[in-house]
Design a protein around this motif. Structure first.
Motif: not given
Ligand code: BGC
Length: 815
Positions: A543-549, A570-588
């Motif tokens: 829903q955002a213009d850009v995701a900052v992770v 550590p933890g599920r951070q790689n999964e998190l980045v993958a899910a966020v990038t899939a939802a919004n390619p403008n991911t920093v």
């Protein structure tokens, strides 16, 4: 007394009085001598601020500066000097005279828990920054004590391991920052390391402390032990270790007096160590400093500004497809475990109680307002359950009987304790006591909660009288916490009800420590996060213009006392980045770590900013760079490999790393850091010296000229972009005709240059004879072999823009 020379003072001292000042009085100071009017000299950790006396946690607040690797990434010795100078003020605010800093061991591998504290994998860069930092401190009369001398590149079995390093490697790499600390910065103190060096404890190593340090480098400061790192009487004193820390003494005092009487230690050796101590006390003005010990919290605007600026100066932009700087109008989804829970420093003795902490969330909220900002944590990245907080009562008992009368009771608001004397109102024997913590915990959600505990000592946690976590007696196994004295966290699960005050009882009893004398306890609690939390993060990203992770690690991982087992997030951070990038390619991705991590998503995200741990202004520095108010002015001080097994310390042979039978062998020799990647043809993910800017730079043709024995490099550098910015011009030297194996290129000079848009500057750098030499062990000198040398200028070890060659004649350079 103040008017007497230190020579006169030392000669007026009895043997016992001289011996007394060769050991601490307590954890952070040396003893006073009323008869002679010698006051206490106080020390404080270091290196990213001045914690002051007392425990590792709590205490009077202090300014938290960016950690060592962030300063390493600044490639800016002047900035290091400004930081050293500001930290000198902080040391004084803690009534101390000596900073236990800087940490100038090198990044041999990528998993060392203390890499965050050290500047770089490279000795040239480390030396230049160390010299700056030490000059800054000492210009204000505060002693530096660069540490840990030497070969402390890992935390595994850290108090006993032998680092087996051949002399050439030692001279060219690991000794070099200390050599410059002595010769160029004139450091007044040095801290020896815990480890052995080629079989002998550094604190007992005469070759190191006397032959190299005192005789070759003509050092007139003191050498102090690392805490509890002095383990003998005559061997340490005879080798040249002036001060045993902390106090009260274990191996000196009467034992040293007896060793003098038996002839094991000469009277002259004691006198000379005592004279070294008095010289330091005179230099730092502690001899007659009778100011009452009242620590202050000086939260100064100029320190705030310096910390904020330094954060950006060390921030490295690893990737940018154009999304950065962010548009001020963009709606931002801020995601990740480091976004709101602020991570500003590493763990261990470098930690302090900051004046305040600015999280990326706080800083972003202040910049763009709540209407443009959404937030989801997504997942966790903790190593230990988050600390249990509340109103607790802490009772101490003499001995281990928890049913006896408490000897001392106090309140406690977070179950995170590090007990070194004085504690418990001085009412218990620090090596034989028990403690009970009681109170309640009222959860905000119903369901399963995880409770974790680890301790240097035995611990168990009861909820509503039911045993939930057991690390007591046989259930306790030594792990990698609390400086190798604690167990690894034991986690239990319990069903709790929202709004109900559940009874908590935590019991602790001391154990006999193996190496260091402390007791400690940490208990945490959390509600486990699930897929639904990752899905929610992806939803706000969409829903955002850009995701900052904002992801990475924390001082739980990047900490003294252990090495990491891998460099996965550590933890599920790689999964998190993958899910966020899939939802919004403008991911920093903003990474907060003390070194490289594997980045399976590297080609999917729009931008990556390596932010390290930026101190109390961490969030502001990150937001400054995200919006282009400041440029990402850092360059990597360490090569970032694609995977763990690419790194220089990796080997199938455990003796090379992590060590075997008490030895760790630096078999790669001088081929460490970028030298290793080049030699083995391993392409790193991001090379040493690399970092992008918001503008572009170009290097012109380098010109070499000679000035006596020096070679002068003259290089035009141009800002070809549309905004001002700074870059780091790096000069590498390679010996084309060496009779010994030498790296293809070694950093020998660098300059950070600020340029306006379109501006060209001519950068001049000097290569002194040592820049062309290797250490010839047989000759015991530096040797230049006649022939051609390449001199390369570029923007990273893998981005060479201009190459020239120069001829050198045979020459030997004394140590
Ligand atoms: C660390 C030193 C530190 C000292 C005092 C030791 O555990 O290795 O770097 O200065 O403790 O806290």
């Amino acid at each position: 007394m103040a008017t007497q020379s230190i020579e006169a003072i030392v000669d007026e001292m009895t043997l016992e009085e001289q011996v007394a000042i060769l050991a601490g009085a307590d954890f952070w100071s040396t003893p006073e001598n009323e008869r002679l009017g010698i006051a206490k000299m106080r020390v404080t950790d270091g290196p990213n601020g001045a914690r002051g006396g007392g425990s590792l946690f709590g205490g009077v607040t202090a300014a938290a500066f960016p950690v060592g690797i962030a300063i390493g990434a600044s490639w800016d010795p002047e900035l290091a000097e400004q930081i050293g100078s500001a930290i000198a003020d902080e040391v004084k605010s803690k009534c101390a005279h000596v900073a236990l800093a800087p940490t100038i061991n090198l990044h041999r591998g990528v998993t060392n828990g203390r890499n965050f504290e050290c500047y770089s994998e490279d000795p040239e860069l480390t030396s230049a920054l160390a010299v700056g930092y030490i000059r800054g401190l000492q210009s204000k009369g505060v002693a530096a004590s660069p540490k840990h001398f030497v070969g402390n590149e890992s935390e595994i079995e850290r108090t006993t391991i032998s680092s087996d390093i051949d002399e050439r490697t030692m001279r060219e790499l690991y000794l070099r920052p200390f050599e410059d600390a002595v010769k160029k910065a004139g450091t007044w103190a040095i801290m020896s390391s815990y480890n052995r060096l080629n079989g002998t404890y550094t604190a007992e190593n005469e070759w190191l402390l006397t032959d190299v340090l005192r005789k070759e480098w003509v050092y007139d400061g003191i050498v102090m032990s690392d805490w509890f790192g002095s383990r003998s009487t005559a061997p340490t004193v005879n080798a040249g270790l002036d001060l045993e820390m902390p106090g009260p003494t274990r191996d000196r005092g009467d034992k040293l007096v007896a060793a003098v009487h038996s002839g094991e230690v000469s009277r002259e050796t004691v006198r000379s160590a005592a004279l070294n101590m008095l010289r330091l006390m005179e230099r730092v003005g502690s001899l007659n400093d009778t100011t009452p010990f009242r620590e202050r919290a000086d939260d100064l605007p100029e320190h705030r500004a310096l910390i904020r600026k330094a954060g950006a100066e060390g921030m490295v932009m690893l990737k940018n497809d154009g999304v950065l700087p962010l548009s001020p109008e963009a709606k931002v989804a801020l995601i990740g475990p480091n976004a709101k829970e602020v991570k500003i420093m590493g763990g261990g003795s470098a930690q302090l109680n900051p004046h305040y902490m600015v999280s990326p969330f706080d800083a972003l909220l202040a910049r763009i307002g709540a209407e443009n900002l959404s937030f989801a944590k997504g997942c966790t990245n903790h190593r230990w359950e988050p600390i249990l907080t509340g109103d607790f009562e802490l009772s101490f008992y003499r001995g281990h009987d928890l049913t006896s009368e408490p000897a001392h009771t106090q309140s406690m608001d977070s179950v995170n304790a590090f007990w070194v004397p004085p504690f418990a109102g001085g009412q218990v024997d620090p090596t034989n006591f028990a403690a009970k913590i009681t109170g309640t915990y009222t959860p905000t959600t119903s369901g399963i909660h995880h409770i974790g505990a680890h301790a240097a000592g035995c611990a168990r946690v009861y909820v509503d009288d039911e045993l939930i976590v057991d690390c007591w007696e046989d259930a306790w196994t030594k792990g990698r916490t609390f400086f190798e004295e604690g167990n690894d966290e034991v986690v239990g699960a319990v069903e709790l009800t929202a709004g109900r005050a559940h009874d908590i009882r935590i019991e602790f009893r001391s154990k006999t420590p193996d190496n260091l004398n402390h007791s400690a306890l940490r208990v945490g609690i959390s509600v486990p996060m699930t897929e639904a939390d990752i899905a929610q993060a992806a939803e706000i990203a969409a829903q955002a213009d850009v995701a900052v992770v904002v992801i990475g690690r924390s001082g739980e991982w990047d900490t003294e006392g252990w090495d990491m087992e891998d460099i996965h997030l550590p933890g599920r951070q790689n999964e998190l980045v993958a899910a966020v990038t899939a939802a919004n390619p403008n991911t920093v991705v903003v990474l907060q770590t003390g070194g490289p991590v594997e980045m399976p998503w590297v080609s999917d995200v729009a931008a990556i900013l390596q932010a390290w741990y930026g101190g109390q202004e961490a969030g502001n520095s990150i937001v400054d760079v995200l919006y282009g108010d400041a440029e990402p002015a850092g360059r990597l001080p360490q090569t970032f490999p694609i995977k763990l097994s690419d790194n220089p310390a990796h080997s199938q042979d455990p003796e090379i790393y992590p060590g075997l039978n008490g030895h760790v062998r630096y078999a790669e020799g001088v081929m460490t850091g970028y030298r290793h990647y080049e030699k083995h043809g391993i392409v790193p993910m991001f090379p040493f010296g690399f970092g992008l800017s918001y503008t572009d730079f170009d290097l012109g043709q380098m010109d070499l000229s000679e000035d006596g024995d020096d070679v002068i490099c003259t290089i035009p550098v141009t800002n070809t972009g549309a905004r001002c910015g700074s870059t780091v011009v790096q000069v590498y030297v390679g010996d084309l005709e060496a009779s010994v194996e030498r790296p293809a290129r070694e950093l020998k000079a660098f300059a950070k240059v600020a340029l306006d848009a379109g501006e060209t500057k001519i950068v001049r750098m000097t290569l002194q004879p040592r820049a062309f030499a290797f250490f010839d062990v047989t000759a015991g000198q530096w040797r230049i072999e006649a022939g051609s040398f390449t001199v390369e200028a570029g923007f990273s070890a893998a981005d060479i823009r201009s190459i020239a060659t120069v001829q050198r004649d045979d020459a030997l350079i004394p140590v």
